[in-house]
Design a protein around this motif. Structure first.
Motif, PDB file in Angstrom:
ATOM      1  N   ARG B 304       0.857  -1.180   0.000  1.00 39.94           N
ATOM      2  CA  ARG B 304       0.000   0.000   0.000  1.00 39.94           C
ATOM      3  C   ARG B 304       0.892   1.228   0.000  1.00 39.94           C
ATOM      4  O   ARG B 304       1.993   1.192   0.526  1.00 39.94           O
ATOM      5  CB  ARG B 304      -0.863   0.027   1.273  1.00 39.94           C
ATOM      6  N   ILE B 305       0.400   2.307  -0.570  1.00 40.02           N
ATOM      7  CA  ILE B 305       1.163   3.552  -0.511  1.00 40.02           C
ATOM      8  C   ILE B 305       0.265   4.662   0.022  1.00 40.02           C
ATOM      9  O   ILE B 305      -0.962   4.551  -0.014  1.00 40.02           O
ATOM     10  CB  ILE B 305       1.731   3.945  -1.892  1.00 40.02           C
ATOM     11  N   ARG B 306       0.917   5.694   0.507  1.00 38.31           N
ATOM     12  CA  ARG B 306       0.159   6.732   1.207  1.00 38.31           C
ATOM     13  C   ARG B 306      -0.758   7.526   0.299  1.00 38.31           C
ATOM     14  O   ARG B 306      -1.767   8.063   0.752  1.00 38.31           O
ATOM     15  CB  ARG B 306       1.124   7.679   1.924  1.00 38.31           C
ATOM     16  N   THR B 307      -0.398   7.612  -0.976  1.00 37.42           N
ATOM     17  CA  THR B 307      -1.180   8.484  -1.850  1.00 37.42           C
ATOM     18  C   THR B 307      -2.391   7.794  -2.465  1.00 37.42           C
ATOM     19  O   THR B 307      -3.057   8.370  -3.310  1.00 37.42           O
ATOM     20  CB  THR B 307      -0.300   9.012  -2.992  1.00 37.42           C
ATOM     21  N   SER B 308      -2.646   6.547  -2.044  1.00 38.51           N
ATOM     22  CA  SER B 308      -3.789   5.863  -2.629  1.00 38.51           C
ATOM     23  C   SER B 308      -4.498   5.015  -1.591  1.00 38.51           C
ATOM     24  O   SER B 308      -3.894   4.508  -0.656  1.00 38.51           O
ATOM     25  CB  SER B 308      -3.318   4.973  -3.784  1.00 38.51           C
ATOM     26  N   GLU B 309      -5.793   4.872  -1.792  1.00 39.84           N
ATOM     27  CA  GLU B 309      -6.586   4.025  -0.910  1.00 39.84           C
ATOM     28  C   GLU B 309      -6.369   2.556  -1.230  1.00 39.84           C
ATOM     29  O   GLU B 309      -6.666   1.684  -0.433  1.00 39.84           O
ATOM     30  CB  GLU B 309      -8.073   4.341  -1.124  1.00 39.84           C
ATOM     31  N   GLY B 310      -5.926   2.288  -2.448  1.00 32.03           N
ATOM     32  CA  GLY B 310      -5.885   0.915  -2.943  1.00 32.03           C
ATOM     33  C   GLY B 310      -4.762   0.094  -2.349  1.00 32.03           C
ATOM     34  O   GLY B 310      -3.968   0.571  -1.544  1.00 32.03           O
TER      35      GLY B 310
END
Ligand code: ATP
Ligand code: MG
Lengths: 588, 473
Positions: B304-310
């Protein structure tokens, strides 16, 4: 600063060759292509320059320019290192994220240390002082509690002709001038040091102090000394990373350098997200404030992975030179060795064992030799302790990296797959592990803890190795065939294993055991053994010992008694005595 | 010798050497490392390839479809000047592609102007979000003892003939975002599924397709198929193409994506083949020294990455040659992934489904996704106790096989009974049984309660008071 030295003629992954200048030096830093990807010269043959490049070379073409910098790969040293996270060649990952987003882009040129921060510099030397390399000329509070000592670079000496007054400076602003012969040199807080060269010190001192890690199996059974080197080999999932994280959290070092070398991204994220919220039991400050992270994860370029180990150790030495005790964790040295192998393979060098280059052993030796307890040039004592994880293929310790590592370390923490499968953590096998520092640190225990630790430790080891012998018999004929005295050995060994050796890194109370707690726990188990032995000798069957309520308490005391409430141990001791006395009277 | 024509990308006619799927081209200028090429044989049939190594005079090219039918003089190689890219679009869900991303379901090329490099780029560790949300798979041996989290890479280590496909399909069917025990699972959005087959048989691919269809998931699935009779070299691109789409869906479209890669052993064999042909120095069992880094470049494309909900959750499947977990493929996989679900031959023979051998299985992220506020407070200790008891039971079982069950002490006999029940009631469940986390925890306590209280040193005294139902409760 950089000049054109050649043009690329061959590209194979991270290895490129260029034809050009004969005046390039080995290990010189070069920049390749229009994107100016950074690399390092690793081979020279006539006018052919071979370099390993620290970034992906996809898209690079023959004919691309190569530029020389005239400098070897170096790290920046100054206030601001603590709390940072860098890649293997000291690029600041948070800034990379700001520049290129969540994914690491290419050709990013960023200063490792932030230039604009101003640090309060307080001089401790004055004009006219004759100073030489390593001398401390001022201090900066790098965090609220950490005193960063600004030193004369190791290879300079002279007379101070100017020292900046106490004020705030950036790391590039001059803070002193040094007269070297007829020349005057301006010094800033920011210094550089080539990563592949060990930083000098005045002399090596003996190792006599253990690095206290709060991990019972390590401190009590297989201690590493401050300034020593330990290897922690084990198959996947056996606990190398958890153990190294635990040491990074709890070790009584003033600075931690943690190198994630070719391992998982999430593990570095875990440290980044957890350490700021954990409190260093000694300074009362967030753990992150004493930590420098180097993250060159498995999917990041392999040449930078090779460099990461050197970047880390050089930073560690720098803090050592100030007079601090530094613990360096490298997870995993096998991935570093594989990076060597990969580059060597692309160079088509003659392989030695399992494809590794013949110089593998030499490189490992150089690395571990950089551990040490030293007297620094400024008269302080500092140390670098190295803990290197090893990831042997198939968990087979006979492979080259484990075997060569063993030659250069004195403390071997052998992780064991079957213990890990049975969820005995840390899965350090007490029969295969060893520490050659036992005698060295025995004096420290005597002085600091006031008990004959070594004797107790050896007694416990004896019980454990007896258990191993006896359990061979049990496997064949069952426990009932053993005399009760020997069954007591099994019982006590179980207490040692479950009550002492097993330590849950995820449990708030259990994660860290003070040495006082460790020695009390060990003492209680041995006390139990002694008293029970007498009773068994008097004819009591083992089952009455096994069924004593104290057995359960001894297994649970690690979580029942926090470090701050050791007086509860007195109570446990009382219970042992009461329950044993009762039996004593029954079986006299 | 070859001639160079320039028109719409440089073209070279004639190659100087062909060896397996590798061709060497001389006389091309300005070739870039890792560039894609188009290769035409004398019948003008097209195939694609990639530059593996480039020098001043020659380029070493890997031909995805293999070199059958290529001749020295009749081969034309066009250099396209860019690395391999595939189109990415949301509408690719519901579609079927070959191993290098061309549609094979009769439908059109996906309509998009977004083409992404199949190699991707490493996620910056500072940009990651540490996974914490558990996925309820409805399978006790996973949810209870090897919990899978969103953003985790958790492979299935299997062996020939074991039901890894059924297990993966069941996970895909049942996976939902987990809820606290006792609460209904949230009806949050379902997973998008990216399925990559490398060198598997047609019936395996069909099995998955049918299974996705039956559960109504087909419109949420993108399939990338390189089957057993497809060119092995293409296999090296298949997972990359799949992950490239997954990254787009997860990080640009905010979807939760479950990626199934099967069979990684075939992938590694293709890599070995290329390496051997190129005469590279092998490390173990002929596999190249960079197998670890290569696998990492796939498996690390998870998280997961901070800039996305996915999120991207990976379930790679691999068959261990000879059931040998120390073989380089499972070994290096285990060193990269965040645990593994290991299937056991013994359990499979005993008719247990899913035959998950819990002791050699592990979920490293489990600790962060379970317990108070996530599953149930007792879950961590409960798991520790089941592991410890089952591990001890193995010793007892070994002893019983030597001295006979009747010779065992009373407590050890209880362990044996516990072990059997554990395998039959906890691990074993039907292909359609979807257990809640609460059911899983309760079955576990029922089993723990078969043991005397004194044996339970991993659970707290409070937990014993609350959940233990044994004779001496
Ligand atoms: N001291 C401990 N307490 C509790 N659990 C532990 C401990 N040590 C290891 N574990 C468990 O073992 C798992 C694997 O440990 P870890 O990730 O450290 O293995 P590793 O040896 O680093 O593996 P790899 O070589 O694949 O990186 C952890 O996720 C955790 O569940
Ligand atoms: Mg690890």
């Amino acid at each position: 600063m950089s000049e054109l030295i050649g043009s690329v003629i061959w590209i194979n992954g991270p290895v490129v060759r260029a034809r050009g200048s004969r005046h390039v030096s080995m290990l010189e830093l070069v920049e390749v292509g229009e994107e100016r990807l950074v690399g390092e010269v690793i081979g020279l043959n006539g006018d052919i320059i071979t370099a390993q490049v620290y970034e992906e070379t996809s898209g690079m073409r023959p004919g691309a320019p190569m530029f020389g910098t005239g400098l070897p790969l170096s790290v920046e040293l100054a206030p601001g290192l603590l709390k940072s996270i860098f890649d293997g060649v000291q690029r600041p990952l948070p800034l990379i994220e700001m520049e290129s987003g969540s994914f690491i882009g290419r050709g990013m040129r960023l200063d490792p240390l932030y230039r604009k921060d101003r640090w309060k510099f307080t001089p401790t030397a004055k004009v006219g002082d004759k100073v030489s390399g390593g001398a401390i000329i001022g201090i900066v509070m790098e965090t609220e509690t950490f005193e960063h000592r600004i030193m004369i670079p190791p290879d300079l000496s002279g007379t101070l002709s100017w020292v900046a007054p106490s004020d705030e400076y950036t790391i590039e602003e001059p803070i002193a001038r040094l007269k070297v012969g007829n020349e005057e040199k301006e010094l800033a807080m920011l210094q550089r040091w080539p990563v592949r060269r060990l930083r000098p010190y005045k002399s090596r001192l003996g190792v006599t102090t253990p690095l206290i890690t709060g991990q019972r199996v390590l401190d009590t059974f297989f201690p590493v000394a401050k300034g020593g080197a330990a290897g922690i080999p084990g198959p996947f999932g056996s606990g190398k990373t958890v153990t190294q994280h635990s040491i990074a959290k709890w070790a009584d070092a003033q600075v931690i350098v943690y190198i994630g070398c070719g391992e998982r991204g999430n593990e570095m994220t875990e440290v980044l997200q957890e350490f700021p919220h954990l409190v260093d039991p000694r300074s009362g400050r967030p753990l992150m404030e004493r930590t420098v992270l180097i993250a060159n994860t498995s999917n990041m370029p392999v040449a930078a992975r090779e460099a990461s180990i050197y970047t880390g150790i050089t930073i560690a030495e720098y803090y050592r030179d100030m007079g601090y005790h530094v613990a360096l964790m490298a997870d995993s040295t096998s991935r570093w060795a594989e990076a060597l192998r990969e580059v060597s393979g692309r160079l088509e060098e003659m392989p030695a064992e399992e494809g590794y280059p013949a110089y593998l052993a030499g490189r490992l030796a150089e690395f571990y030799e950089r551990a040490g307890y030293v007297e620094t040039f400024n008269g302080n004592a500092g140390s670098v302790t190295i803990v290197g994880a090893v990831s042997p293929p198939g968990g087979d310790f006979s492979e080259p990296v484990t075997q060569h590592t063993k030659r250069y370390i004195r403390c071997f923490w052998a992780l064991d797959k079957s213990l890990a499968s049975a969820r005995h953590f840390p899965s350090i096998n007490w029969l295969d592990s060893y520490s050659e520092y036992l005698e060295d640190v025995a004096g420290w225990w005597r002085e600091q803890v006031g008990m004959d630790w070594l004797k107790m430790r050896n007694h416990a080891m004896e019980i454990l190795s007896d258990e191993s012998r006896l359990s061979q018999i049990v496997k064949l004929v069952g426990p009932d065939a053993l005399p009760d005295e020997e069954r007591l050995v099994l019982e006590t060994a179980r207490l040692l294993r479950e009550g002492f050796l097993q330590q849950n890194a995820m449990d708030k109370v259990d994660a860290y055991s003070s040495v006082q707690k460790q020695i009390r726990m060990l003492g209680l188990i041995l006390h139990f053994h002694e008293r029970a032995l007498r009773i068994v000798k008097h004819g009591a069957p083992i089952s009455v010992i096994h069924n004593l309520p104290i057995v359960d308490t001894l297994i649970r005391m690690k979580t029942l008694v926090p470090n701050e409430e050791l007086e509860k141990m007195d109570d446990i001791q009382k219970q042992i005595d009461e329950q044993m006395s009762q039996l004593d009277s029954e079986y006299r | 010798m070859s001639a160079v024509i320039s028109q719409g990308g440089q073209e070279v006619i004639g190659v100087s050497r062909i060896e397996g799927p590798i061709v060497i081209v001389e006389g091309a200028a300005n070739v870039s490392y890792d560039e894609v090429v188009e290769i035409r044989d004398s019948q003008n049939r097209l195939r694609r390839g990639r530059v593996l190594e480039v020098g001043e005079k020659n380029a070493v090219i890997q031909v995805f479809a293999g070199s059958t039918g290529l001749s020295i003089d009749g081969t034309r190689v066009r250099f396209l000047g860019d690395t391999l890219r595939i189109p990415v679009a949301e509408e690719m869900l519901g579609r079927v592609f070959d191993g290098v991303g061309n549609p094979i379901d009769g439908g059109p090329q996906p309509l998009t102007d977004k083409y992404a490099d199949v190699n991707g780029q490493p996620i910056n560790p500072t940009a990651r979000v540490y996974p914490r949300d558990y996925i309820q798979t409805g399978i006790s041996a996973i949810d209870g003892m090897n919990t899978l989290l969103r953003g985790q890479k958790l492979p299935i280590f299997s062996g020939a003939g074991m039901p890894h496909d059924q297990l993966a399909a069941q996970i895909v069917r049942q996976a939902t975002l987990g809820a606290i025990a006792g609460e209904p699972p949230s009806q949050a959005e379902q997973f998008a599924i990216v399925f990559a087959a490398m060198g598997v048989k047609h019936d395996v691919a069909d099995f998955f397709r049918r299974s996705f269809m039956e559960s109504g998931a087909l419109t949420r699935v993108a399939m990338f198929l390189n089957l057993a009779d497809d060119p092995p070299v293409e296999r090296l691109v298949t997972p990359r193409a799949a992950l490239t789409l997954a990254e787009y869906l997860a990080y640009e479209k905010g979807m939760h994506v479950l990626v199934i890669l099967t069979d990684m052993t075939n992938y590694c064999e293709a890599l070995r083949q290329i390496s051997n042909i190129r005469g590279e120095v092998p490390s173990r069992k002929g596999y190249p020294g960079y197998l670890y880094s290569d696998l990492a470049s796939l498996y690390e494309r998870t998280g997961r990455i901070r800039t996305s909900e996915g999120s991207i959750t990976q379930i790679p499947i691999l068959t261990m040659p000879n059931d040998d977990i120390t073989h380089p493929v499972p070994d290096l996989t285990g060193y990269i992934t965040e645990g593994q679900i290991t299937l056991g031959r013994d359990l499979d023979h005993a008719g247990i489904y899913p035959p998950i051998a819990v002791l050699p299985s592990l979920s490293r992220l489990m600790k962060d996704g379970i317990g108070s506020g996530r599953t149930r407070d007792d879950h961590p200790h409960w798991g520790g106790q089941l592991y410890a008891a089952y591990a001890h039971m193995q010793d007892v079982r070994a002893l019983a096989s030597v001295i006979g069950e009747e010779e065992l002490g009373e407590v050890d006999q209880k362990y044996l009974k516990f072990g059997r029940a554990f395998e039959r009631e906890f691990v074993n469940q039907s292909l359609t049984e979807n257990r809640t986390i609460e059911q899983t925890l309760n079955i576990g306590w029922k089993l723990i309660s078969m043991l005397p209280k004194e044996e339970l040193t991993r659970v707290s005294l409070d937990e014993i008071r609350q959940f233990y139902k044994g004779e001496d409760a």
